[in-house]
Design an enzyme around this catalytic site. Structure first.
Site, PDB file in Angstrom:
ATOM      1  N   LYS A  88       0.863  -1.177   0.000  1.00  0.00           N
ATOM      2  CA  LYS A  88       0.000   0.000   0.000  1.00  0.00           C
ATOM      3  C   LYS A  88       0.897   1.223   0.000  1.00  0.00           C
ATOM      4  O   LYS A  88       2.065   1.138   0.394  1.00  0.00           O
ATOM      5  CB  LYS A  88      -0.857   0.015   1.275  1.00  0.00           C
ATOM      6  CG  LYS A  88      -2.145   0.737   1.124  1.00  0.00           C
ATOM      7  CD  LYS A  88      -3.220  -0.181   0.574  1.00  0.00           C
ATOM      8  CE  LYS A  88      -4.561   0.456   0.480  1.00  0.00           C
ATOM      9  NZ  LYS A  88      -5.611  -0.452   0.074  1.00  0.00           N
ATOM     10  N   GLY A 188     -25.957   1.940   2.792  1.00  0.00           N
ATOM     11  CA  GLY A 188     -25.079   2.631   1.844  1.00  0.00           C
ATOM     12  C   GLY A 188     -25.289   2.075   0.451  1.00  0.00           C
ATOM     13  O   GLY A 188     -24.897   0.950   0.144  1.00  0.00           O
ATOM     14  N   GLY A 190     -24.150   3.265  -2.533  1.00  0.00           N
ATOM     15  CA  GLY A 190     -23.251   3.940  -3.464  1.00  0.00           C
ATOM     16  C   GLY A 190     -22.928   2.994  -4.611  1.00  0.00           C
ATOM     17  O   GLY A 190     -23.770   2.199  -5.054  1.00  0.00           O
ATOM     18  N   VAL A 192     -20.996   0.258  -4.871  1.00  0.00           N
ATOM     19  CA  VAL A 192     -21.125  -1.181  -4.607  1.00  0.00           C
ATOM     20  C   VAL A 192     -22.539  -1.517  -4.176  1.00  0.00           C
ATOM     21  O   VAL A 192     -23.155  -2.473  -4.668  1.00  0.00           O
ATOM     22  CB  VAL A 192     -20.139  -1.634  -3.497  1.00  0.00           C
ATOM     23  CG1 VAL A 192     -20.279  -3.129  -3.240  1.00  0.00           C
ATOM     24  CG2 VAL A 192     -18.697  -1.288  -3.862  1.00  0.00           C
TER      25      VAL A 192
HETATM   26  P1  NAD Z   1     -19.524   5.030  -2.322  1.00  0.00           P
HETATM   27  O1  NAD Z   1     -18.911   6.268  -1.743  1.00  0.00           O
HETATM   28  O2  NAD Z   1     -19.888   4.988  -3.754  1.00  0.00           O
HETATM   29  O3  NAD Z   1     -20.850   4.670  -1.490  1.00  0.00           O
HETATM   30  C1  NAD Z   1     -20.979   4.821  -0.114  1.00  0.00           C
HETATM   31  C2  NAD Z   1     -22.428   5.208   0.152  1.00  0.00           C
HETATM   32  O4  NAD Z   1     -22.631   5.182   1.577  1.00  0.00           O
HETATM   33  C3  NAD Z   1     -22.781   6.621  -0.337  1.00  0.00           C
HETATM   34  O5  NAD Z   1     -23.948   6.571  -1.133  1.00  0.00           O
HETATM   35  C4  NAD Z   1     -23.001   7.397   0.961  1.00  0.00           C
HETATM   36  O6  NAD Z   1     -23.964   8.419   0.838  1.00  0.00           O
HETATM   37  C5  NAD Z   1     -23.465   6.288   1.888  1.00  0.00           C
HETATM   38  N1  NAD Z   1     -23.353   6.585   3.319  1.00  0.00           N
HETATM   39  C6  NAD Z   1     -22.413   7.322   3.967  1.00  0.00           C
HETATM   40  N2  NAD Z   1     -22.681   7.365   5.280  1.00  0.00           N
HETATM   41  C7  NAD Z   1     -23.816   6.641   5.471  1.00  0.00           C
HETATM   42  C8  NAD Z   1     -24.599   6.314   6.615  1.00  0.00           C
HETATM   43  N3  NAD Z   1     -24.299   6.761   7.813  1.00  0.00           N
HETATM   44  N4  NAD Z   1     -25.676   5.513   6.429  1.00  0.00           N
HETATM   45  C9  NAD Z   1     -26.014   5.059   5.208  1.00  0.00           C
HETATM   46  N5  NAD Z   1     -25.319   5.343   4.100  1.00  0.00           N
HETATM   47  C10 NAD Z   1     -24.235   6.139   4.230  1.00  0.00           C
HETATM   48  O7  NAD Z   1     -18.520   3.853  -1.934  1.00  0.00           O
HETATM   49  P2  NAD Z   1     -18.447   2.394  -2.591  1.00  0.00           P
HETATM   50  O8  NAD Z   1     -17.409   2.395  -3.651  1.00  0.00           O
HETATM   51  O9  NAD Z   1     -19.814   1.897  -2.891  1.00  0.00           O
HETATM   52  O10 NAD Z   1     -17.848   1.563  -1.378  1.00  0.00           O
HETATM   53  C11 NAD Z   1     -18.652   1.225  -0.261  1.00  0.00           C
HETATM   54  C12 NAD Z   1     -17.778   0.601   0.814  1.00  0.00           C
HETATM   55  O11 NAD Z   1     -17.151  -0.579   0.295  1.00  0.00           O
HETATM   56  C13 NAD Z   1     -16.627   1.498   1.283  1.00  0.00           C
HETATM   57  O12 NAD Z   1     -16.426   1.255   2.645  1.00  0.00           O
HETATM   58  C14 NAD Z   1     -15.437   1.015   0.483  1.00  0.00           C
HETATM   59  O13 NAD Z   1     -14.208   1.242   1.155  1.00  0.00           O
HETATM   60  C15 NAD Z   1     -15.732  -0.468   0.393  1.00  0.00           C
HETATM   61  N6  NAD Z   1     -15.116  -1.125  -0.770  1.00  0.00           N
HETATM   62  C16 NAD Z   1     -15.422  -0.697  -2.035  1.00  0.00           C
HETATM   63  C17 NAD Z   1     -14.852  -1.334  -3.132  1.00  0.00           C
HETATM   64  C18 NAD Z   1     -15.191  -0.906  -4.535  1.00  0.00           C
HETATM   65  O14 NAD Z   1     -14.917  -1.665  -5.478  1.00  0.00           O
HETATM   66  N7  NAD Z   1     -15.788   0.261  -4.739  1.00  0.00           N
HETATM   67  C19 NAD Z   1     -13.975  -2.405  -2.938  1.00  0.00           C
HETATM   68  C20 NAD Z   1     -13.694  -2.842  -1.640  1.00  0.00           C
HETATM   69  C21 NAD Z   1     -14.280  -2.177  -0.559  1.00  0.00           C
END
Ligand code: NAD
Length: 362
Positions: A88, A188, A190, A192
């Protein structure tokens, strides 16, 4: 003036405690680059890990973060069965004001000098555009856009892995891995979360969704026929599966006490506030926990595929393997009566130890 290291703070002591192989400090006055690249273990292959850009309060905080995150990558790659090591990097600075093409390209040159022992990708505070700048200096970067031959957005692959992890847990708990009629709360929605909701609804699961972004919440709920719930009431639901897909540490003593679910399986990183304490609490309460770093490995799988020459089909197949990997963890947890996160760590460590016997480091 050069300050001398005090006795209390020893970098080498920290490296020894976490078992790191190499840490590179990158400094460039012209571009303002201050970065730390940590290579934890390359037994299984070159160390792959994202580059985070963050305005750390201190260099000690940045070092602690990069050591912790790089070690976690070793475990993630190992349990997923990938031939990758763990690494990392962190760039110290405010990603909104301190970032520039020159800084990213200078950083890319430091990666180039590592001759392929470290490959990076996008992380918090960096973007596909930054990866493109790095790519101008070195091949050892993934997560560039599809137009440049990259793998593009990893979220659908991550969601697929989470979905397979959920199915493996459902099989263990209920005897069949069908999700039809099973209730799932996705916290959440977002990148994923939305992809996950799509997969769950395709299999006729009853889906609850929550998000702090009200507009998005309503839009996604309507699009997939899910039920929107207020963020504060997610732990009041009586559900089969809680899928945290927003942020970490949502599984803690306070929430475990409230939880009315059989399974926890989601994409968020570091879901357990305290690995040891809360892993054990979940075991005691009979809640099946799918270790986060195993079932959210889709992003890493996506990068791995990109290195090998990207194929969407092959990538999705690798994500599907998360089903069997999760089953193995759950079996070990049951046989040894240990928390699932501990079982996952043991399996990851064993693979590295076994491979160490057949070859030297990368
Ligand atoms: P993202 O930022 O697109 O989505 C996160 C969502 O969570 C947003 O819509 C946000 O408004 C919402 N959120 C924030 N606080 C909240 C709360 N208190 N209650 C409910 N919803 C809330 O992120 P993502 O890319 O979808 O990733 C989601 C999680 O998965 C993160 O923790 C990220 O580190 C992890 N992750 C993502 C990936 C990937 O491929 N994108 C891979 C491994 C891990």
């Amino acid at each position: 003036m050069l300050s001398i290291q005090t006795e209390e703070f020893s970098i080498f002591k920290q490296l020894a405690e976490c078992g790191h192989q190499k840490v590179v400090f990158c400094n460039d006055a012209d571009t303002g680059l201050k970065a730390i690249i940590a290579i934890h273990d390359t037994t299984l292959g070159p160390a792959l890990g994202g580059t985070r850009m963050w305005a750390y309060k201190s260099e000690t905080e940045a070092l602690a973060d990069v050591l912790r995150l790089s070690r976690a990558m070793t475990y993630k790659a190992s349990i997923t069965g990938l031939n990758l090591g763990g690494g990392k990097a962190v760039i110290i600075g405010d990603n909104r004001v301190d970032k520039s093409e020159a800084l990213m390209r200078r950083y890319g040159r430091f990666i180039k000098n590592l001759n392929g022992s470290f490959i990076t990708a996008e992380e918090l505070g960096t973007s596909p555009k930054d990866m493109e700048y790095i790519r101008m200096e070195t091949q050892h970067v993934c997560g560039v856009s599809e137009s440049l031959g990259g793998s593009g957005d990893p979220s659908p692959v991550t969601a697929k892995g989470v979905y397979m992890g959920i199915k493996a847990c459902v099989k263990e708990y209920f005897g069949s891995d069908s999700l039809a009629g099973r209730s799932v709360a996705v916290q959440g929605i977002g990148q994923v979360g939305e992809n996950l909701v799509h997969l769950l609804r395709e299999e006729n699961a009853k889906v609850y969704v929550s998000d702090i972004d009200e507009d998005r919440l309503m839009k996604v709920a309507k699009k997939y026929g899910a039920e929107a719930v207020a963020t504060h009431s997610i732990f009041d639901l009586d559900i089969d599966i809680y899928a945290p897909c927003a942020f970490g540490a949502t599984v803690n003593s306070e929430t475990i006490e409230k939880m009315n679910c059989a399974i926890i399986a989601g994409s968020a990183n570091n879901q357990l506030l305290n690995e040891q304490e809360h892993g054990q609490q979940l075991l005691d309460k009979g809640i099946l926990y799918a270790p986060d770093y195993l079932i959210n490995a889709g992003g890493l799988i996506n990068c791995y595929s990109e290195i090998a020459g990207y194929s969407k089909k092959r990538t999705m197949q690798l994500a599907e393997n998360i089903y069997e990997a999760t089953r193995s963890v759950l079996r070990k947890s049951k046989t040894e009566n240990i928390p699932t996160n501990e079982a996952a760590n043991k399996i990851a460590e064993k693979r590295i130890a076994d491979m160490r016997k057949i070859k030297g480091t990368y």
